[in-house]
Design a protein around this motif. Structure first.
Motif, PDB file in Angstrom:
ATOM      1  N   ARG A 393     -12.032  -3.455   2.013  1.00 47.72           N
ATOM      2  CA  ARG A 393     -12.171  -4.867   2.369  1.00 47.72           C
ATOM      3  C   ARG A 393     -13.585  -5.372   2.108  1.00 47.72           C
ATOM      4  O   ARG A 393     -13.785  -6.530   1.726  1.00 47.72           O
ATOM      5  CB  ARG A 393     -11.804  -5.084   3.843  1.00 47.72           C
ATOM      6  N   GLU A 674      -4.256  -1.501   8.640  1.00 47.70           N
ATOM      7  CA  GLU A 674      -5.575  -1.943   9.109  1.00 47.70           C
ATOM      8  C   GLU A 674      -5.479  -3.210   9.958  1.00 47.70           C
ATOM      9  O   GLU A 674      -5.988  -3.232  11.090  1.00 47.70           O
ATOM     10  CB  GLU A 674      -6.530  -2.154   7.939  1.00 47.70           C
ATOM     11  N   GLN A 678      -6.138  -3.456  14.167  1.00 47.68           N
ATOM     12  CA  GLN A 678      -7.227  -4.247  14.752  1.00 47.68           C
ATOM     13  C   GLN A 678      -6.760  -5.522  15.439  1.00 47.68           C
ATOM     14  O   GLN A 678      -7.515  -6.096  16.222  1.00 47.68           O
ATOM     15  CB  GLN A 678      -8.233  -4.611  13.655  1.00 47.68           C
TER      16      GLN A 678
END
Length: 771
Positions: A393, A674, A678
């Motif tokens: 990212r 991911e 999160q």
């Protein structure tokens, strides 16, 4: 300008109300009173006037009330006798004799004071640091002698800005020291502002030694005739002194003398703080409703300039203007407006790459003049989801910046705009259409060589669409170029100029923004509801609200097209607001309102940059009275979340409303573990890419099976999308998948049809698969 968006006016009015409330609190509590005093001090030093000359100060370099100093009180008695003989009008002894003096001296002083018939002893009632107290002379000194009282309000800087006309102690009312000096009577409930513009040097004053010498000489003694004399201590270490704006340490009596001179000269008019605040509020209110930006800016400037203009004018007119509350008002309002404008303009810069966005392009194009000879070119990056999924990212922004750098190789001064890394755009000068086409083909050839990101070589599939009209609307030009580039193909047609479309199609494309607004206004964009079923019981438990567009001319517009266009032309917020309001409102007014029925609604990941989506949902929940526990918000395209930390904060705020959060299209692109790790999701929806293959592809079936197990372990709901046949349905149920939706179970339909389907299922008791 036809009018302004109501939410902009509403925001300005809300900020005005907040600033006004803060100014009122500051004014009522007197928080900035010391600053107003300093402001008046500056004013008063600019234009001064002469003292009346009626008040004379005699200063003693020793403590007049010292009980241990032999002869001090007797000398004061002698001075009083001499002033009386000289014809002084009144004599004020500004000292409190709290203790008895040496034998006989108190009686001498008392007799002299009573004998003169014009002597007044000054007591003190001081409010300083929150402590109140009356300091007066012992009866042996003061009995039978008139008294005046000093009552002073001292601010945090040590200045006294007002004085009462009289002081009430118990049932007795005494004249205040300044009022008695000026010979004016007044109510203890009234006070006046002290004017420090009297020239200090014009107030007659003498040290006590010099005064006694003058009084000993009859010709000079006559200078005291008809005067009001104040006898008080000179400032020295450990003794009180007056804090007079702009002056060094002076005798404590001067506060009362300046106040008395104010009464003699005439009270100064003042502009109270609430007057200035109300005036500023009226100007800002007019500015808040002003439609034209130029007029609004002019009114803002007028509000700001009011304070210095009033300040300068008040110096020459002689007004005491209390302006700091109004200044605080402007400061709070200005800060709120700057904060709001900053967050509203934040979408003008892409968070990942730092490139300007298509919203910025729309503004820039609208500001350019018609016929400037530049085409609007949009580049489409193919397979961008796969690239972003393969890159860390932290490298996404670098990838987008490298593309922009390569696009601007021929003109480094060219501004390249980005739309989430999928589309790039710029304004390109060109001679004719063929020259433009050749330029774009050559530009595409440059991308034949891969981009180098760290150790990874990344191929870039790119095609171009261009709009070459003289249209001045940025939104229309962007829409036209977007429509052109969406028709391109890497294999067969890599460059399309917008004018290749038919006249009818071209008119449609360049008016897409207006068409979207009109479609939402006329309910051409509406909601269809796709049922969701519990595979364990076979019963319907909810539905997903899906936006659909039925254009009167073109018929059904594909959702994938018009939703993406909403993002491109800045209409995603309006579409989301419509979905929230109509979806919640429809459920709340339907029979489902009394059932345990869940409504799912989609929110684009592009709206997670700020808290506007939270406000929209909160308003829709309040208007519909829909219980938040019956609402699920599905986040689409999580690969486009630029800042997971910020998105997590926004989603947490959504969850605070009481709704559930779902990760849509789970398993595709970056919509995977991911973001799921999160972000606070309560549900994941398995993408149809896996669901459609569970019968034939062992790998797809195992992925679904493990996702179902994951959901069970984490106590979150797992829902399979795209159930198209009975076989897929049975496999999912065998795998233990809790919930599903798809054409086999129910196509998107009106809410009434969803209810009919629910009734049929309840009546027959049939399973979802049979439906």
């Amino acid at each position: 300008m036809t009018g302004e968006k109501p939410f902009l006016v509403q925001a300005r009015v809300e900020h005005l109300a907040i600033a006004f409330a803060v100014a009122l609190i500051i004014g009522v509590l007197g928080i900035v009173s010391p600053l107003n005093g300093l402001l008046w001090a500056v004013q008063s030093r600019q234009v001064q006037h002469q003292a009346s000359g009626d008040i004379v100060f005699i200063g003693s370099d020793s403590d007049l009330a010292d009980p241990e100093k032999a002869g001090a009180r007797a000398q004061l008695a002698d001075t009083i006798d001499r002033l009386t003989a000289a014809g002084a009008r009144r004599i004020f002894v500004d000292a409190a004799f709290e203790q008895r003096g040496l034998p006989g001296e108190d009686a001498v002083l008392n007799q002299a004071a009573r004998r003169s018939g014009r002597t007044v002893f000054v007591d003190r009632y001081v409010t300083r640091g929150g402590t109140d107290g009356l300091v007066s002379s012992v009866p042996e000194v003061s009995v039978g002698v008139p008294r005046a009282v000093r009552k002073e309000w001292v601010d945090h800087l040590g200045f006294t800005w007002s004085s009462p006309y009289a002081v009430r102690i118990g049932q007795t009312v005494y004249p205040s020291f300044p009022a008695a000096l000026a010979g004016i009577k007044g109510s203890p409930d009234a006070s006046f502002f002290i004017d420090y513009s009297t020239s200090y040097s014009s107030i007659p004053s003498y040290p006590v030694r010099d005064a006694r010498q003058l009084l000993a000489d009859p010709p000079h003694a006559r200078s005291f005739a008809g005067k009001t004399v104040v006898i008080g201590p000179l400032p020295r270490r450990g003794s009180p002194f007056a804090a007079i704006p702009g002056l060094p340490m002076v005798a404590d009596s001067y506060t009362g003398i300046f106040a008395a001179e104010t009464l003699k000269h005439g009270l100064i008019p003042s502009i109270q703080w609430y007057v200035s605040v109300l005036f500023i509020a009226c100007v800002l209110l007019l500015a808040s409703f002003a439609r034209r930006p130029a007029r609004r800016r002019a009114l803002y400037a007028a509000a700001v300039m009011t304070l210095p203009v009033v300040f300068v004018a008040s110096i020459w007119i002689g007004l005491a203007a209390q302006l700091w509350e109004a200044a605080a008002f402007l400061l709070v309002f200005g800060s709120l407006r700057l904060w709001d404008n900053f967050h509203r303009r934040a979408p003008l810069v892409d968070a990942l790459s730092g490139l300007p966005t298509f919203e910025k392009l729309e503004r820039d194009v609208t500001r350019t003049k018609s016929g400037d000879g530049r085409a609007l070119v949009v580049a489409k990056i193919h397979r961008v989801d796969e690239v972003l999924a393969s890159l860390p990212r932290a490298r996404h922004g670098e990838y987008m910046q490298l593309i922009a750098d390569r696009l601007s190789l021929s003109d480094e001064s060219m501004t390249v705009y980005s739309s989430g890394g999928r589309y790039f755009a710029w304004l390109q000068a060109f001679e004719n259409r063929e020259q433009l086409r050749s330029h774009l083909i050559g530009l595409r050839a440059i991308f034949a060589s891969a981009l180098r990101i760290g150790d990874l070589a990344v191929d870039v599939g790119i095609t171009f669409g261009a709009e070459t009209s003289d249209e001045t609307s940025g939104a229309k030009r962007i829409s036209s170029a977007m429509a052109a580039v969406d028709k391109t193909s890497e294999a067969t047609n890599s460059v399309i100029l917008g004018d290749q479309a038919s006249d009818e199609e071209r008119r449609w494309n360049i008016s897409l923004q207006a068409r979207l607004d009109e479609a939402m206004k006329n309910d051409e964009i509406y909601l269809a509801y796709q049922p969701q079923f519990d595979l364990r019981t076979g019963k319907m438990f909810g539905a997903e609200a899906l936006a659909r567009w039925d254009d009167p001319v073109r018929g059904e517009i594909p959702p994938s097209y018009f939703i993406e266009q909403c993002e491109q032309v800045g209409r995603m917020q309006a579409l989301t607001k419509k979905v929230f309001a109509e979806g919640l409102g429809a459920i709340a007014q339907s029979p489902f309102a009394n059932l345990d029925f869940n409504l799912s609604m989609n929110v684009s990941a592009t709206m997670l940059n700020d808290f506007e989506v939270v406000r929209l949902l909160d308003q829709a929940l309040a208007a519909s009275h829909m219980p938040p526990s019956k609402v699920t918000v599905e986040m689409t395209e999580t690969a486009r979340i630029a800042d997971l930390q910020r998105a997590g904060i926004v989603l947490s705020e959504l969850k605070q409303l009481g709704v559930r959060l779902s990760a849509d299209d789970f398993g595709v692109g970056a919509a995977s573990f991911e973001p799921f790790l999160q972000l606070p999701f309560d549900e994941l929806k398995i993408d149809r890419l896996f669901v459609s293959r569970v019968q034939t592809d062992r790998k797809a079936r195992k992925i679904v099976e493990h996702l179902v197990t994951l959901g069970r372990d984490l106590d979150i709901l797992v829902l399979a999308e795209g159930v198209e046949d009975d076989e897929t349905f049975e496999v999912l149920r065998a795998l233990g998948c809790p919930a599903a939706q798809g054409y086999q179970l129910g196509r998107p339909m009106p809410l009434a049809a969803v209810y009919d389907l629910w009734l049929a299922g309840e009546a027959s008791g049939c399973s979802a698969g049979a439906a």
